[in-house]
Design a protein around this motif. Sequence first.
Motif, PDB file in Angstrom:
ATOM      1  N   ARG A 103       0.760  -1.123  -0.194  1.00 49.96           N
ATOM      2  CA  ARG A 103      -0.299   0.031  -0.030  1.00 49.96           C
ATOM      3  C   ARG A 103       0.810   1.193   0.283  1.00 49.96           C
ATOM      4  O   ARG A 103       0.509   2.187  -0.687  1.00 49.96           O
ATOM      5  N   ARG A 104       1.935   1.218   0.589  1.00 49.71           N
ATOM      6  CA  ARG A 104       2.859   2.265   0.689  1.00 49.71           C
ATOM      7  C   ARG A 104       3.594   2.763  -0.750  1.00 49.71           C
ATOM      8  O   ARG A 104       3.868   3.736  -0.794  1.00 49.71           O
ATOM      9  N   VAL A 105       3.818   1.844  -1.262  1.00 52.04           N
ATOM     10  CA  VAL A 105       4.377   1.827  -2.691  1.00 52.04           C
ATOM     11  C   VAL A 105       3.419   2.255  -3.873  1.00 52.04           C
ATOM     12  O   VAL A 105       3.915   2.026  -5.059  1.00 52.04           O
ATOM     13  N   THR A 106       2.302   2.382  -3.687  1.00 51.98           N
ATOM     14  CA  THR A 106       1.367   2.620  -4.642  1.00 51.98           C
ATOM     15  C   THR A 106       1.513   4.457  -4.959  1.00 51.98           C
ATOM     16  O   THR A 106       1.468   5.042  -4.102  1.00 51.98           O
ATOM     17  N   PHE A 107       1.181   4.700  -6.083  1.00 50.51           N
ATOM     18  CA  PHE A 107       1.580   6.047  -6.596  1.00 50.51           C
ATOM     19  C   PHE A 107       0.173   6.599  -7.284  1.00 50.51           C
ATOM     20  O   PHE A 107      -0.760   5.785  -7.677  1.00 50.51           O
ATOM     21  N   GLU A 108       0.276   7.983  -7.486  1.00 50.22           N
ATOM     22  CA  GLU A 108      -0.711   8.615  -8.360  1.00 50.22           C
ATOM     23  C   GLU A 108      -0.619   7.978  -9.862  1.00 50.22           C
ATOM     24  O   GLU A 108       0.365   7.459 -10.045  1.00 50.22           O
ATOM     25  N   LYS A 109      -1.769   8.215 -10.657  1.00 44.83           N
ATOM     26  CA  LYS A 109      -1.795   7.810 -11.915  1.00 44.83           C
ATOM     27  C   LYS A 109      -0.558   8.294 -12.807  1.00 44.83           C
ATOM     28  O   LYS A 109       0.068   7.535 -13.587  1.00 44.83           O
ATOM     29  N   GLU A 110      -0.194   9.547 -12.497  1.00 45.14           N
ATOM     30  CA  GLU A 110       0.895  10.133 -13.633  1.00 45.14           C
ATOM     31  C   GLU A 110       2.280   9.521 -12.973  1.00 45.14           C
ATOM     32  O   GLU A 110       3.011   9.267 -13.929  1.00 45.14           O
ATOM     33  N   PHE A 111       2.276   9.109 -11.944  1.00 43.29           N
ATOM     34  CA  PHE A 111       3.698   8.706 -11.374  1.00 43.29           C
ATOM     35  C   PHE A 111       3.609   7.179 -11.832  1.00 43.29           C
ATOM     36  O   PHE A 111       4.762   6.689 -12.254  1.00 43.29           O
ATOM     37  N   GLN A 112       2.633   6.559 -11.727  1.00 40.41           N
ATOM     38  CA  GLN A 112       2.552   4.972 -12.324  1.00 40.41           C
ATOM     39  C   GLN A 112       2.849   5.063 -13.658  1.00 40.41           C
ATOM     40  O   GLN A 112       3.783   4.082 -14.097  1.00 40.41           O
ATOM     41  N   ASN A 113       2.265   5.945 -14.458  1.00 43.79           N
ATOM     42  CA  ASN A 113       2.888   5.872 -15.747  1.00 43.79           C
ATOM     43  C   ASN A 113       4.067   6.345 -16.168  1.00 43.79           C
ATOM     44  O   ASN A 113       4.512   5.621 -16.985  1.00 43.79           O
ATOM     45  N   LEU A 114       4.627   7.158 -15.349  1.00 40.72           N
ATOM     46  CA  LEU A 114       6.178   7.506 -15.618  1.00 40.72           C
ATOM     47  C   LEU A 114       7.143   6.273 -15.255  1.00 40.72           C
ATOM     48  O   LEU A 114       7.889   5.813 -15.731  1.00 40.72           O
ATOM     49  N   TYR A 115       6.427   5.540 -14.067  1.00 34.12           N
ATOM     50  CA  TYR A 115       7.123   4.066 -13.743  1.00 34.12           C
ATOM     51  C   TYR A 115       7.179   3.311 -14.872  1.00 34.12           C
ATOM     52  O   TYR A 115       8.112   2.572 -15.046  1.00 34.12           O
ATOM     53  N   ASP A 116       5.953   2.927 -15.332  1.00 38.17           N
ATOM     54  CA  ASP A 116       5.532   2.010 -16.391  1.00 38.17           C
ATOM     55  C   ASP A 116       6.348   2.155 -17.475  1.00 38.17           C
ATOM     56  O   ASP A 116       6.899   1.394 -18.168  1.00 38.17           O
ATOM     57  N   TYR A 117       6.649   3.546 -18.082  1.00 44.52           N
ATOM     58  CA  TYR A 117       7.180   3.909 -19.200  1.00 44.52           C
ATOM     59  C   TYR A 117       8.582   4.003 -19.390  1.00 44.52           C
ATOM     60  O   TYR A 117       9.203   3.669 -20.180  1.00 44.52           O
ATOM     61  N   MET A 118       9.172   4.462 -18.148  1.00 40.12           N
ATOM     62  CA  MET A 118      10.450   4.690 -18.192  1.00 40.12           C
ATOM     63  C   MET A 118      11.585   4.029 -17.176  1.00 40.12           C
ATOM     64  O   MET A 118      12.423   3.463 -17.649  1.00 40.12           O
ATOM     65  N   PHE A 119      10.995   3.416 -15.967  1.00 44.37           N
ATOM     66  CA  PHE A 119      11.657   2.705 -14.992  1.00 44.37           C
ATOM     67  C   PHE A 119      11.468   1.196 -14.923  1.00 44.37           C
ATOM     68  O   PHE A 119      12.432   0.596 -14.782  1.00 44.37           O
ATOM     69  N   LYS A 120      10.218   0.619 -15.221  1.00 43.62           N
ATOM     70  CA  LYS A 120       9.950  -0.390 -15.146  1.00 43.62           C
ATOM     71  C   LYS A 120      10.776  -1.322 -16.236  1.00 43.62           C
ATOM     72  O   LYS A 120      11.127  -2.524 -15.674  1.00 43.62           O
ATOM     73  N   LYS A 154      18.883  33.136 -19.112  1.00 44.68           N
ATOM     74  CA  LYS A 154      18.406  33.581 -17.958  1.00 44.68           C
ATOM     75  C   LYS A 154      18.122  32.603 -16.827  1.00 44.68           C
ATOM     76  O   LYS A 154      18.145  32.892 -15.529  1.00 44.68           O
ATOM     77  N   THR A 155      17.378  31.625 -17.215  1.00 46.05           N
ATOM     78  CA  THR A 155      17.172  30.543 -16.337  1.00 46.05           C
ATOM     79  C   THR A 155      18.188  29.818 -15.530  1.00 46.05           C
ATOM     80  O   THR A 155      18.755  29.046 -16.752  1.00 46.05           O
ATOM     81  N   PRO A 156      18.482  29.526 -14.414  1.00 42.43           N
ATOM     82  CA  PRO A 156      19.479  28.760 -13.920  1.00 42.43           C
ATOM     83  C   PRO A 156      19.282  27.316 -14.215  1.00 42.43           C
ATOM     84  O   PRO A 156      18.145  26.805 -14.239  1.00 42.43           O
ATOM     85  N   ILE A 157      20.317  26.534 -14.277  1.00 45.39           N
ATOM     86  CA  ILE A 157      20.270  25.029 -14.246  1.00 45.39           C
ATOM     87  C   ILE A 157      20.335  24.506 -12.895  1.00 45.39           C
ATOM     88  O   ILE A 157      21.496  23.998 -12.293  1.00 45.39           O
ATOM     89  N   ASP A 158      18.981  24.346 -12.337  1.00 48.02           N
ATOM     90  CA  ASP A 158      19.101  24.049 -10.802  1.00 48.02           C
ATOM     91  C   ASP A 158      18.187  22.618 -10.510  1.00 48.02           C
ATOM     92  O   ASP A 158      17.951  22.407  -9.560  1.00 48.02           O
ATOM     93  N   LYS A 159      17.932  22.050 -11.406  1.00 45.28           N
ATOM     94  CA  LYS A 159      16.927  20.948 -11.428  1.00 45.28           C
ATOM     95  C   LYS A 159      16.853  20.125 -12.476  1.00 45.28           C
ATOM     96  O   LYS A 159      17.280  20.127 -13.765  1.00 45.28           O
ATOM     97  N   LEU A 160      16.238  18.957 -12.574  1.00 41.43           N
ATOM     98  CA  LEU A 160      16.229  17.795 -13.714  1.00 41.43           C
ATOM     99  C   LEU A 160      14.634  17.462 -13.622  1.00 41.43           C
ATOM    100  O   LEU A 160      13.993  17.298 -12.547  1.00 41.43           O
ATOM    101  N   SER A 161      13.966  17.513 -14.935  1.00 39.63           N
ATOM    102  CA  SER A 161      12.686  17.495 -15.246  1.00 39.63           C
ATOM    103  C   SER A 161      12.324  16.711 -16.209  1.00 39.63           C
ATOM    104  O   SER A 161      13.161  16.462 -17.282  1.00 39.63           O
ATOM    105  N   VAL A 162      10.908  15.854 -16.135  1.00 42.10           N
ATOM    106  CA  VAL A 162      10.584  14.890 -16.948  1.00 42.10           C
ATOM    107  C   VAL A 162       9.196  15.453 -17.207  1.00 42.10           C
ATOM    108  O   VAL A 162       8.439  15.698 -16.303  1.00 42.10           O
ATOM    109  N   LEU A 163       8.755  15.558 -18.684  1.00 43.08           N
ATOM    110  CA  LEU A 163       7.439  15.803 -18.975  1.00 43.08           C
ATOM    111  C   LEU A 163       6.549  14.447 -18.890  1.00 43.08           C
ATOM    112  O   LEU A 163       7.040  13.614 -19.503  1.00 43.08           O
ATOM    113  N   VAL A 164       5.507  14.675 -18.289  1.00 46.95           N
ATOM    114  CA  VAL A 164       4.406  13.571 -18.032  1.00 46.95           C
ATOM    115  C   VAL A 164       3.074  13.821 -19.071  1.00 46.95           C
ATOM    116  O   VAL A 164       2.502  12.882 -19.396  1.00 46.95           O
ATOM    117  N   SER A 165       2.925  15.181 -19.385  1.00 47.26           N
ATOM    118  CA  SER A 165       1.634  15.288 -20.422  1.00 47.26           C
ATOM    119  C   SER A 165       2.036  16.567 -21.107  1.00 47.26           C
ATOM    120  O   SER A 165       2.760  17.597 -20.386  1.00 47.26           O
TER     121      SER A 165
END
Length: 300
Positions: A103-120, A154-165
């Motif tokens: 139950r603790r490792v269940t995620f929201e739909k968008e995080f679940q899609n991210l896991y299925d597409y990239m990490f699984k 202008k925008t500093p590089i201070d993060k890493l981002s993934v587009l989900v939709s």
Amino acid sequence: MDPLTRLPENNATESLEYPVCSEWKEHPEGSVFHLAHILLVLGFMGGSGFYGLLYMFCFLTLGFLCCSIWSWSDPCTSDSFSWTFALFALSLAQLVHVSYRLRRVTFEKEFQNLYDYMFKKLGVSLIHFGKIVECCDGDIHTIDKEQCFAIEGKTPIDKLSVLVSGRIRVTVNGEFLHFIHPFQFLDSPEWDSLRPSEEGFFQVTLRADTRSRFVSWRRKKLYLLFARHRYVAKIFALLVRNDIAEKLFSLNDRAFDARGFRYDLRLPSFCHAAEPAGEHTSESRRVLEESEATPAERDS
């Protein structure tokens, strides 16, 4: 009769009066006994992972429960009842524990899609992906259409981002480069170009072509996660570099030289198209004539 001749007969009689089994039961055990062992067999056929553990302990719990019921029905099997009931309690505790962890490792739909597409597909477990989600605080950010994610210089590089939709348009000096689609990194080239101690700014502008949602990891928090889990660091390195390669190949179709020939960005000093036949023939003829000329003629 001599007692010495009677002794072997007494020994033979005593040995015959100590049988291995006093009597066999004429009728088989009840259905509960057989059901218990069927459930135990099914339980020990469980696989690995959370769902495998859940399957295994579920059947083991039911199997030991049936064994306990069967032992309780026979007043002469107190030891069997004690053991089977203890095993039933342990299996039930493990079942509850695994269910709680699942139950603790269940995620929201968008995080679940991210896991299925990239990490699984890379074999990342839900436990490790849970740590990745915790690193971004489980937040999903939204930008509206024509809103900028980053502005060049202008925008500093201070993060890493993934587009989900949605879809992001990448430009440099107002010239279109390519689109970023769901489950692609927004800033993988910028991320890979800097060391952990370095700072920099975006050299491109990223603008939302449609309403988009993305996940972001702060640079410092992500490097702390990499320091604690080297496996996660290797996974991100693989994903980021693969994303950069895909972006380079998408730019390959837009790279042309002054004569209109398309360059291969993997070999920047060469073109896909060969030189025109006329130019190639005249050049070959000139080289051949120079090689056939005498030294005096070449000096003149």
